[in-house]
Write a protein that holds these residues in place. Structure first.
Motif, mmCIF file in Angstrom:
data_model
loop_
_atom_site.group_PDB
_atom_site.id
_atom_site.type_symbol
_atom_site.label_atom_id
_atom_site.label_comp_id
_atom_site.label_asym_id
_atom_site.label_seq_id
_atom_site.Cartn_x
_atom_site.Cartn_y
_atom_site.Cartn_z
ATOM 1 N N PRO A 185 0.812 -1.207 0.000
ATOM 2 C CA PRO A 185 0.000 0.000 0.000
ATOM 3 C C PRO A 185 0.847 1.259 0.000
ATOM 4 O O PRO A 185 1.785 1.391 0.771
ATOM 5 C CB PRO A 185 -0.806 -0.109 1.292
ATOM 6 N N GLY A 186 0.502 2.132 -0.877
ATOM 7 C CA GLY A 186 1.068 3.472 -0.870
ATOM 8 C C GLY A 186 2.569 3.546 -0.996
ATOM 9 O O GLY A 186 3.170 4.571 -0.681
ATOM 10 N N GLY A 187 3.215 2.479 -1.418
ATOM 11 C CA GLY A 187 4.667 2.508 -1.556
ATOM 12 C C GLY A 187 5.366 2.706 -0.222
ATOM 13 O O GLY A 187 6.427 3.299 -0.119
ATOM 14 N N ASN A 188 4.732 2.205 0.835
ATOM 15 C CA ASN A 188 5.299 2.396 2.163
ATOM 16 C C ASN A 188 6.504 1.502 2.400
ATOM 17 O O ASN A 188 6.901 0.731 1.543
ATOM 18 C CB ASN A 188 4.235 2.096 3.219
ATOM 19 N N ALA A 189 7.006 1.595 3.614
ATOM 20 C CA ALA A 189 8.141 0.755 4.007
ATOM 21 C C ALA A 189 7.801 -0.719 3.773
ATOM 22 O O ALA A 189 6.627 -1.079 3.775
ATOM 23 C CB ALA A 189 8.425 1.001 5.476
ATOM 24 N N PRO A 190 8.799 -1.545 3.591
ATOM 25 C CA PRO A 190 8.515 -2.935 3.263
ATOM 26 C C PRO A 190 7.614 -3.605 4.298
ATOM 27 O O PRO A 190 7.707 -3.338 5.487
ATOM 28 C CB PRO A 190 9.891 -3.596 3.272
ATOM 29 N N ALA A 191 6.768 -4.460 3.764
ATOM 30 C CA ALA A 191 5.790 -5.112 4.614
ATOM 31 C C ALA A 191 6.420 -6.091 5.591
ATOM 32 O O ALA A 191 5.752 -6.568 6.486
ATOM 33 C CB ALA A 191 4.786 -5.846 3.743
ATOM 34 N N THR A 192 7.673 -6.382 5.421
ATOM 35 C CA THR A 192 8.307 -7.418 6.231
ATOM 36 C C THR A 192 8.377 -7.062 7.714
ATOM 37 O O THR A 192 8.651 -7.917 8.523
ATOM 38 C CB THR A 192 9.732 -7.677 5.740
ATOM 39 N N LYS A 193 8.123 -5.804 8.061
ATOM 40 C CA LYS A 193 8.152 -5.462 9.477
ATOM 41 C C LYS A 193 6.862 -5.847 10.181
ATOM 42 O O LYS A 193 6.757 -5.730 11.397
ATOM 43 C CB LYS A 193 8.388 -3.956 9.647
ATOM 44 N N SER A 194 5.889 -6.279 9.425
ATOM 45 C CA SER A 194 4.624 -6.648 10.052
ATOM 46 C C SER A 194 4.799 -7.854 10.958
ATOM 47 O O SER A 194 5.537 -8.784 10.657
ATOM 48 C CB SER A 194 3.596 -6.968 8.977
ATOM 49 N N LEU A 195 4.064 -7.838 12.051
ATOM 50 C CA LEU A 195 4.087 -8.979 12.968
ATOM 51 C C LEU A 195 3.136 -10.076 12.536
ATOM 52 O O LEU A 195 3.061 -11.113 13.164
ATOM 53 C CB LEU A 195 3.707 -8.520 14.371
ATOM 54 N N GLY A 196 2.373 -9.822 11.509
ATOM 55 C CA GLY A 196 1.590 -10.898 10.926
ATOM 56 C C GLY A 196 0.293 -11.221 11.632
ATOM 57 O O GLY A 196 -0.098 -12.376 11.688
ATOM 58 N N ASN A 197 -0.377 -10.257 12.158
ATOM 59 C CA ASN A 197 -1.723 -10.546 12.653
ATOM 60 C C ASN A 197 -2.705 -9.853 11.722
ATOM 61 O O ASN A 197 -2.464 -9.760 10.516
ATOM 62 C CB ASN A 197 -1.865 -10.118 14.121
ATOM 63 N N ALA A 198 -3.785 -9.301 12.235
ATOM 64 C CA ALA A 198 -4.850 -8.828 11.350
ATOM 65 C C ALA A 198 -4.499 -7.592 10.536
ATOM 66 O O ALA A 198 -5.015 -7.405 9.440
ATOM 67 C CB ALA A 198 -6.102 -8.549 12.173
ATOM 68 N N GLY A 199 -3.635 -6.725 11.072
ATOM 69 C CA GLY A 199 -3.395 -5.483 10.343
ATOM 70 C C GLY A 199 -2.044 -4.866 10.641
ATOM 71 O O GLY A 199 -1.474 -5.061 11.712
#
Ligand code: NOJ
Length: 758
Positions: A83-97
């Motif tokens: 989304p929106g060319g934001n920082a890489p998604a890899t920092k997500s903790l992997g829950n709902a959002g």
């Protein structure tokens, strides 16, 4: 049936994405919390959250602002888009959002986890998360201090795992007792539900994570939840469903409110100007942000102007299209700033900028302790004929424990609130279920064995188990035993409603057979909400333990053997029959050919019956006990009901009229055991109010030793005595005589008086 299957299929696709996503993220996530040390004037803690938010906004570009208004969850983590060319998604903790922060400004990541009854998806990371008793169990305690502990525990476990926002706090009222999500919520009364969730969310936010209330509003059944248009007049919604949110918002200062899937009076809840702008933001004074339920955003300008602040997940509306709408002036820049302001001020208010989560391992022992206390206080003793409970272990030679996998575990509620069973499902699911199906629709049993807990309490008795599938065999064991304890259950889950209030899988016949075989039959219910009990007159005792969580068995054994005196009271009515409900039949989405091919995420098309349908709430504000009282229908077990191993007497009612009305009375423990009674105060408004039925206006949980008396003074909040005057668009206290009733349940109020309010 077809409709249900379709709903499940939709949910299946969604959850499959969640789980796949989580798997991928696990492999890639590394130290996601190391943010740059924030700098800037907004780090001055002497400034208010609002001032600090504005200082940040003054530094932000349009793209940066828009980037905070939508985020990933399932699909974004899945790598389908960024989304929106934001920082890489890899920092997500992997829950709902997940919404990436903006490191150059020190804006933290929003890491959102579903956490209605405990933090979800822990097992994907090999982490422990406490499975608390269900929300309806918490509400059955009527104990605000315990609600705070419930919230604090969830907040702490979120934070320990690095999450910065909770998706919990469900308080849709029980208008439809077959709703599959009742277990997440807090019953049928707006004041009880609002006060309990207010206490819970305040404590959760004190742990430094953003809380939310959901699902705003009137998302009262799962059937057709994306397409049902609730028709209800304003007075009815303001005095019932919305009042719960109003109290919750005001008592907690919660940072977010999640708008729901359904429509209300013709507009989707997430683009409903009255619900969001007028009621929530203007009238309740809500200063946080409105987040859409997952996939519940349907427009750009309409939603933004109606008060939606954040689309989740995805960027179909609040990504590039919102940017364009701002550039064209369709959505004013001031509104865009307001959206961003609301998010940032919520983050400042809970301390996310100043004190980001510091990961550490969750303390399971602390979780056990709170879970057990909630289960002990939330269990409701519905019936106890001839004082069959508590059991005296020294006098019992044999006990038959029957049914509901009581040898291995206790049941829990499914869907996005499902807390993973530590050690895996105690009743392994049948083969071939996808990970998604294992959570949505398939029962998960926590490893808390009632059989073992009962054996531990009665070491000298022969305690045998029968699984209850063969009624004759169960009855024969019951016949051969001094005591029979039958466990019966009804699984409930997001995504589908229960087909009826009758216990499934022949369990009514099981109870009847056991009761016929043994006069000392005790029934233990593990259900999401109310059920019917055709056998109730033939059993000795009935305990409602709801979904009692990771220490459910221990709590139950303590109650069965009298170490804990039950004090839970029903936060919702148990009807005698579905014929007595405002809607004897569950409202169904009209059958029809799937009308639309939808694309939930790129490459994942699915068919859905998109036909909208109206559901008129003709019962208006008569939700739960108000309906039964007004209609003259006797319930099976009334709102507020719950027995104890001791008895209580009420006396000396005194009413204080005036600006600060109050009710004073004495409660006495007339028995030989210590206990706690929740004294309930109901009021019937003056005739001119047009509400000739009582409403709960206050309560006090009173701890009493044997023979002890206490005088209680309950202040009456004038708001809770008021009506919402639609023509004046305001709450009004109607002058006149208020009939006040006080007692131990809505149908047991020995004290009566009249309170004059001028
Ligand atoms: C949909 C559910 O209705 C909501 O309660 C949940 O928080 C989101 N999915 C995210 O999982």
């Amino acid at each position: 049936m077809k409709l249900r299957i379709r709903t499940i299929r939709t949910q299946t696709i969604r959850l499959a994405l969640v789980l796949l996503t989580i798997g991928m993220v696990t492999a890639r996530a590394q130290f996601p919390f190391q943010q740059q040390k924030p700098k800037g004037q907004w780090m001055d803690k002497t400034l208010s959250p609002d001032q600090r938010a504005d200082l940040v906004i003054a530094q932000m570009t349009l793209d940066e602002k828009v980037s905070l208004l939508h985020g990933g969850g399932w699909a974004e983590l899945f790598g389908l888009f960024t989304p929106g060319g934001n920082a890489p998604a890899t920092k997500s903790l992997g829950n709902a959002g997940y919404i990436p922060g903006i490191p150059r400004l020190g804006i933290p990541d929003l890491q959102m986890a579903d956490a209605a009854v405990g933090v979800t998806h822990g097992s994907v990371f090999g982490r422990y998360c406490t499975a608390l008793p269900s929300g309806v169990s918490e509400a059955s305690t009527w104990d605000l201090a315990l609600a705070r502990e419930y919230g604090a525990l969830i907040g702490r476990e979120l934070r320990d795992q690095g999450y910065t926002m909770s998706l919990g706090g469900g308080i849709d009222l029980t208008r439809e007792p077959r709703n599959g999500r009742i277990f997440e919520y807090k019953g049928e009364d707006p004041i009880l539900a609002g006060k309990m969730v207010g206490a819970e969310m305040r404590a959760l936010q004190e742990q430094g994570v953003v809380g939310d209330l959901k699902h705003y509003a009137m998302n009262d059944q799962e059937n057709g939840r994306n397409y049902v248009n609730i028709k209800i007049d304003r007075r009815a919604m303001r005095e019932s469903d919305l009042l719960a949110f109003e109290i919750g918002v005001k008592d907690s200062g919660v940072g977010a409110v999640m708008c729901s899937y359904n429509l209300v009076n013709g507009d989707y809840a997430c683009e409903n100007d009255y619900l969001l702008n007028t009621a929530l933001k203007k009238d309740f004074g809500f200063q946080g942000f409105v987040i859409s339920d997952w996939g519940a955003t349907h427009s750009v300008a309409k939603a933004a102007l109606a008060g939606l602040d954040m689309e989740m997940p995805g960027n179909d509306h609040f990504g590039e299209p919102l940017k364009k709408a701002v550039e064209s002036g369709e959505v004013p820049a001031s509104r865009l700033n307001d959206m961003v302001h609301r998010i940032l001020r919520s983050e400042f208010a809970v301390g996310l900028f100043d004190n980001p989560p510091d990961r550490k391992s969750v303390d399971p022992m602390a979780g056990f302790e709170v879970a057990q206390r909630v289960a002990e206080q939330g269990t409701v003793l519905l019936k106890n004929a001839d004082a069959q409970l508590p059991l005296d272990a020294s006098r019992i030679r044999s006990i038959a424990v029957i049914g509901s996998h009581a040898d291995v575990g206790v049941l829990s509620g499914g869907g996005s609130a499902q807390v993973d069973a530590a050690g895996g499902n105690a009743v392994p699911p049948r083969a071939g279920l996808s990970p998604m199906e294992q959570v949505f629709g398939n029962p998960v049993w926590h490893h808390s064995s009632p059989l073992k807990a009962i054996r531990a309490k009665a070491p000298n008795a022969k305690v045998e188990f029968n699984e209850g599938t063969d009624t004759a065999a169960a009855a024969s064991l019951a016949h051969a035993s001094d005591i029979a304890i039958v466990f019966v259950s009804q699984h409930a889950s997001e995504g589908l409603d229960v087909p009826s209030l009758a216990l499934p899988q022949n369990q009514d016949a099981l109870v009847s057979a056991v009761a016929a075989a043994n006069p000392h039959t005790i029934v233990v219910l593990e259900t999401g909400g109310p059920v019917t009990m055709p056998w109730v007159d033939h059993v000795g005792a009935v305990l409602e333990s709801w979904y009692p969580g990771i220490r459910g068995a221990q709590a139950l054994a303590n109650i069965l053997f009298g170490e804990v005196n039950p004090s839970g009271k029903l936060p919702l009515t148990f009807p005698k029959s579905e014929a007595d409900l405002p809607r004897p039949e569950l409202a169904h989405q009209p059958a029809g050919r799937p009308e639309d091919m939808k694309t939930l995420f790129p490459g994942v098309p699915y068919k859905e019956n998109t036909r909208q349908f109206d559901l008129a709430y003709d019962e208006g504000l008569k939700v739960g006990y108000k309906w039964y009282d007004a209609e003259g229908k006797g319930p099976l077990f009334a709102f507020g009901h719950g027995r104890s191993y001791t008895t209580y007497a009420y006396s000396d009612l005194k009413l204080t009229p005036g600006q600060s009305p109050a009710v004073t009375f004495t409660v006495k423990n007339t028995g030989a055991r210590a206990g706690a009674d929740t004294a309930q105060v109901y009021a019937t408004l003056p005739t001119a109010a047009g509400e000739p039925f009582q409403r709960l206006v206050a309560w006090e949980k009173v701890q009493l030793g044997p023979g002890e008396s206490k005088t209680v003074t309950a202040k009456l909040d004038p708001h809770y005595l008021s009506i919402f005057h639609d023509d004046h668009d305001a709450w009004e206290l109607v002058p006149g005589d208020y009939q006040v009733q006080v007692g131990g349940s809505s149908r047991d109020t020995p004290l009566h008086g009249t309170l004059s309010i001028k």
